[in-house]
Design an enzyme around this catalytic site. Structure first.
Site, PDB file in Angstrom:
ATOM      1  CB  CYS A  69      -0.914  -0.064   1.218  1.00 47.77           C
ATOM      2  SG  CYS A  69      -1.708   1.477   1.681  1.00 47.77           S
ATOM      3  CB  CYS A  72       0.460   1.476   4.169  1.00 52.34           C
ATOM      4  SG  CYS A  72      -1.298   1.054   4.084  1.00 52.34           S
TER       5      CYS A  72
END
Length: 147
Positions: A69, A72
């Site tokens: 991600c 993230c």
């Protein structure tokens, strides 16, 4: 050993000790959790499904993330910095949703990053999406630390 050599040895030992003290002062890191760890350290929602009972001794953040991600990956170094800055005041946990799919499902995680803010008293609050460091600090100070 000459006086100059002794002074040099003492000076380098002093710098080394000073460096070690700095490392000890800010050595808190984020902590990776499995579901078993979560149940033991954060909340045993399986045995207490109708009531949130936080097991920690400091407010916490739980970062539900995935290694692939992009947002993230942007949040991860911010959380590491905050773990060091707030060492002794809060704990920052991480849950890899790829490895801990059951735990992610238990919390209804559908988008990542999802962040669970856990104060010492009261209910936890969930936020979704990446945040900047100042936003994190504002939430930590107001929601978690009550400043």
């Amino acid at each position: 050993m000459t006086l100059a050599t002794a002074a040099l040895v003492f000076a380098s030992a002093t710098v080394s000790a000073s460096d070690n003290n700095k490392k000890k002062q800010n050595n808190m890191k984020t902590i990776e959790l499995t579901k078993a760890d979560f149940l033991a350290k954060v909340a045993d929602f399986e045995n207490n499904p109708s009531q949130w009972i936080y097991k920690g001794d400091k407010p916490a953040i739980v970062d539900f993330y995935a290694p692939w991600c992009g947002p993230c990956k942007m949040v991860a170094p911010i959380l590491e910095e905050l773990a060091a800055e707030y060492d002794g005041q809060i704990v920052i946990y991480k849950v890899n949703t790829m490895n801990e799919q059951e735990l992610a499902a238990d919390f209804g995680i559908r988008s990542i990053p999802s962040l669970l803010f856990i104060p010492m008293n009261g209910k936890p609050q969930m936020a979704q999406g990446a945040m900047g460091k100042e936003d994190f600090k504002r939430i930590i100070d107001s929601v978690l630390l009550g400043k």
